[in-house]
Design a protein around this motif. Structure first.
Motif, mmCIF file in Angstrom:
data_model
loop_
_atom_site.group_PDB
_atom_site.id
_atom_site.type_symbol
_atom_site.label_atom_id
_atom_site.label_comp_id
_atom_site.label_asym_id
_atom_site.label_seq_id
_atom_site.Cartn_x
_atom_site.Cartn_y
_atom_site.Cartn_z
ATOM 1 N N GLN A 630 0.823 -1.220 0.000
ATOM 2 C CA GLN A 630 0.000 0.000 0.000
ATOM 3 C C GLN A 630 0.859 1.273 0.000
ATOM 4 O O GLN A 630 0.531 2.253 0.663
ATOM 5 C CB GLN A 630 -0.960 0.005 1.192
ATOM 6 N N ARG A 631 1.948 1.241 -0.771
ATOM 7 C CA ARG A 631 2.815 2.406 -0.861
ATOM 8 C C ARG A 631 2.588 3.204 -2.146
ATOM 9 O O ARG A 631 3.335 4.125 -2.443
ATOM 10 C CB ARG A 631 4.278 1.984 -0.761
ATOM 11 N N ALA A 636 -4.039 2.463 -3.307
ATOM 12 C CA ALA A 636 -4.052 2.027 -1.900
ATOM 13 C C ALA A 636 -5.377 1.380 -1.522
ATOM 14 O O ALA A 636 -5.418 0.423 -0.735
ATOM 15 C CB ALA A 636 -3.750 3.208 -0.982
ATOM 16 N N GLN A 637 -6.493 1.888 -2.066
ATOM 17 C CA GLN A 637 -7.799 1.354 -1.724
ATOM 18 C C GLN A 637 -8.102 0.032 -2.434
ATOM 19 O O GLN A 637 -9.032 -0.682 -2.056
ATOM 20 C CB GLN A 637 -8.884 2.388 -2.067
ATOM 21 N N VAL A 639 -5.879 -2.472 -2.820
ATOM 22 C CA VAL A 639 -5.050 -3.567 -2.325
ATOM 23 C C VAL A 639 -5.886 -4.489 -1.433
ATOM 24 O O VAL A 639 -6.520 -4.029 -0.486
ATOM 25 C CB VAL A 639 -3.839 -3.031 -1.531
ATOM 26 N N TYR A 645 1.609 -10.664 2.838
ATOM 27 C CA TYR A 645 1.741 -9.959 1.567
ATOM 28 C C TYR A 645 2.838 -10.560 0.695
ATOM 29 O O TYR A 645 2.870 -10.363 -0.528
ATOM 30 C CB TYR A 645 2.016 -8.467 1.798
#
Length: 713
Positions: A630-631, A636-637, A639, A645
């Motif tokens: 989530q970088r 980000a939304q 993922v 992970y």
């Protein structure tokens, strides 16, 4: 005058005497290694027959569902075991390991039960107290044979007839089997917090006696839990993994296309790209290492925290990032040193890469041939796995007569439990029982199950190597048709890949099978050596282990050498159409006569393509890392919430490497084929009018030969 026009002229500018019907040495064909071809076909037919026989006798449900001593599946509908889904073993001590329990069964009475025992108990204690503790008897007898309810029967007779187990111990179900509920307390192995138990035969035994029967069971159970979480991660991230692999495919294609036009520039770009990525990795590791300074617990070592399934725990340690930084620094230094010492050879390899890229540009279908090889290997693996499972489950319940009298002539003979009571055995041998002995069979088929499994593995290796050989010969034939085309691309045959595939199948199945057979024999020996090494790990004979290690090393080297010889032999088969031995001999001596060129061109090219694989896998891997952690704010939304992970991350990295390997393997085959064709061209021809070179003018110049030019006016 361009390079295509230059090919039409001799050393003095006059037109070469060229036969337009000449297509190089790749078209004169005849069948090779016919005997091996016939043997190969017969073996395939026999392999199919073996699969059919295994399918008739085997029952994979024995692997999936447990089977009791009466041959009934636990949980099977419309049977007495419909509500009894778990298998219980009378004497777990007779079992060697969970693998034996699941696949080969255990030589003890097995019953289907609705739940595993949750307490320690022995038949002796239960029988002694059944009058005033009937609840204990009612609980214990659910683990006895169905219908048995005679607590007055003597202990000796009950154990002899195996009506009930001598003991029960706290267990929990695993793969629908009851296994001891092991745990460790202060480093001591326990079952239900006890270190000893009664075996029901008057002895008190230590829990460690169960270790052999359930070796490593706790690790297996933990692995099962981790496996379920990994499966969940794949279930919710599979489409993102496919997107990552698609990106890797596009990058690989883009890399190969760009090689055709800007091989030199692109090479240095991706070299500096790899150096830059590793440099960023070094900086990031240093930043993490410095950022964790002063944080409580970050100065612990990996040894202090031990093995952890959550990889994030290790990322909280400064030692982890220091190790990463040292490794990346070492890799960076090695790459830079190799570039310095190989810079002149790299320039030569770039020229051959351009020619290879040009050949692939004319025969683009070759890039997708690895899909055919993959499908053939997938079919081989599937057939081998299904056959192996059916062979492993071919055993049937074998019952033998168990008699108290040592002189009973029927003792240890096979029997049928359904008709046993109607025979004279019980009269001649009072107390004799028809009890379960093992899973297997005494027919000729069952006696040779192990041989069949060995044959299954051998033919599987043979077929896989044949599929690889077919792919290499097909690609070599396609690229050879490009090289031996006098006017490029006008003289390249129509559909060169399909034509090459047809030639390989029609004329050289025997030769390809011969090469694959030699390699399969060596690989089977390696498998046997690995098996022996696994079995002898616990021995103290240092000489035996040393000898085994030497044999493994020697056969590993032999396999690598044979793969190299076979690969070049298939190229010679594709060029000249000779048998395997002749092609292998000619390829070997041709390479030996050009050993310097082999080192300069072949190996350097392999190194460049390997760097390309690293760039593709590393680039996609970095992108996947930033995505799944989530970088990347934009995504980000999107993922998914993952347990680990690193599961999709490693899958994307490994998958990207394999995708790049598939495309680049075609390219490597192209370069190797063009190199051997070039060497053959130099030895067969001299550039004269009668024997003109077939190589392109650019390759002719770069590889150090005098430039062909027309006669000046």
């Amino acid at each position: 005058m361009d390079r295509d026009e230059e090919n039409y002229y001799g050393k003095h500018g006059e037109p070469r005497k060229f036969d337009p019907k000449f297509r190089g040495p790749i078209h004169n064909r005849h069948c090779t290694d016919i005997i091996c071809c016939v043997i190969f076909i017969v073996v395939i037919l026999g392999y199919i027959a073996l699969g059919v026989v295994a399918w008739v006798h085997g029952d994979p449900r024995k692997v999936i569902y447990p089977t009791d001593s009466y041959g009934q599946f636990c949980g099977q509908k419309d049977t007495l075991n419909e509500n009894k889904t778990i298998l219980f073993y009378f004497n777990i001590l007779k079992c060697a390991s969970p693998v034996v329990l699941i696949n080969l069964q255990c030589p003890t009475t097995q019953l289907c039960v609705s739940k595993c025992p949750d307490r320690f108990a022995t038949y002796i204690d239960v029988q002694a107290s059944y009058r005033y503790r009937p609840d204990q008897w009612n609980y214990f007898r659910q683990f006895c044979k169905p219908g048995f309810n005679n607590p007055r029967k003597s202990v000796a007779q009950v154990l002899r007839d195996e009506d009930c187990p001598s003991m029960i111990i706290p267990s929990r179900p695993f793969l629908k089997r009851c296994f001891p509920d092991f745990s460790t307390k202060n480093g001591v192995l326990t079952v239900a917090n006890q270190t000893t138990f009664k075996d029901g035969r008057g002895k008190t035994r230590n829990v460690t006696d169960l270790r052999e029967a359930a070796n490593g069971i706790n690790n297996v159970l933990d692995a099962r839990s981790v496996g379920m979480k990994i499966f969940e991660d794949y279930a919710i991230s599979w489409y993102w993994i496919l997107i990552g692999l698609f990106i890797a495919m596009m990058l690989s294609l883009l890399f190969l296309v760009l090689l055709r036009f800007t091989a030199g520039v692109l090479f240095w770009i991706f070299i500096f790209g790899v150096i830059g990525i590793i440099g960023y990795g070094i900086w990031h590791c240093y930043w993490e290492y410095d950022h964790l300074k002063g944080i409580p617990g970050s100065d612990l070592t990996v040894y202090d925290i031990g093995f952890q399934t959550d990889f994030k725990v290790y990322l909280q340690l400064r030692q982890t990032w220091l190790a990463f930084m040292i490794i990346l620094c070492g890799v960076e230094v090695i790459i830079i040193l190799m570039l310095i010492f190989l810079r002149n050879r790299i320039r030569i390899a770039i020229a051959l890469l351009k020619e290879g890229s040009r050949a692939i540009g004319y025969i683009m279908s070759t890039l997708f041939y690895p899909i055919v090889t993959f499908l053939l290997i997938a079919i081989c693996i599937s057939y081998w796995a299904v056959t192996a499972v059916f062979l492993a489950t071919s055993g049937e319940a074998v019952y033998k007569v168990m008699a108290n009298q040592t002189l009973c002539k029927y003792a240890n003979l096979t029997c049928d439990p359904e008709t046993f009571n109607t025979t004279n055995v019980t009269k001649l041998c009072p107390g004799a029982q028809c009890t379960f002995a093992f899973y297997g069979g005494e027919s000729l088929y069952h006696k040779y199950i192990f041989i069949f499994q060995l044959a299954n593995a051998f033919v599987f290796l043979w077929l896989v190597n044949f599929a690889i050989a077919l792919g290499q010969c097909t690609l070599a034939g396609a690229f050879a048709s490009y090289y031996w085309a006098y006017r490029k691309p006008a003289d390249i045959p129509l559909w060169p890949l399909f034509s090459s595939f047809g030639r390989a199948i029609r004329y050289h199945t025997g030769s390809l099978a011969f090469g694959a057979l030699i390699l399969a024999i060596v690989q089977l020996i390696r498998v046997i050596l690995e098996y022996l090494d696994h079995k002898l790990k616990g021995t103290q004979n240092s000489f035996t282990r040393f000898l085994l290690c030497c044999l493994k090393c020697c056969f590993w080297c032999l396999e690598k050498f044979l793969k190299f010889i076979n690969r070049n032999a298939y190229i010679m088969i594709a060029i000249y159409g000779k048998n395997f031995c002749t092609s292998a001999k000619e390829a070997f001596f041709l390479l030996m006569r050009n050993v310097v060129r082999v080192a300069v061109l072949d190996k350097v090219t392999d190194f460049l393509l390997f760097l390309g694989k690293i760039l593709v896998a590393g680039g996609v891997g970095v992108l996947a890392f930033f995505f799944f952690t989530q970088r990347i704010p934009v995504f980000a939304q999107e993922v998914p919430m993952l347990n680990y992970y690193w599961v999709p991350l490693l899958t994307v990295i490994i998958g990207s490497y394999l995708v790049a390997h598939g495309f680049f393997s075609v390219y490597a085959m192209c370069v190797d084929t063009l190199f051997l064709c070039f060497c053959e061209d130099l030895e067969r021809n001299d550039g004269s009018t009668a024997k003109p070179y077939f190589m392109s003018a650019s390759l002719h110049r770069i590889l150090g030969k005098k430039k062909l030019s027309p006669k000046k006016a």
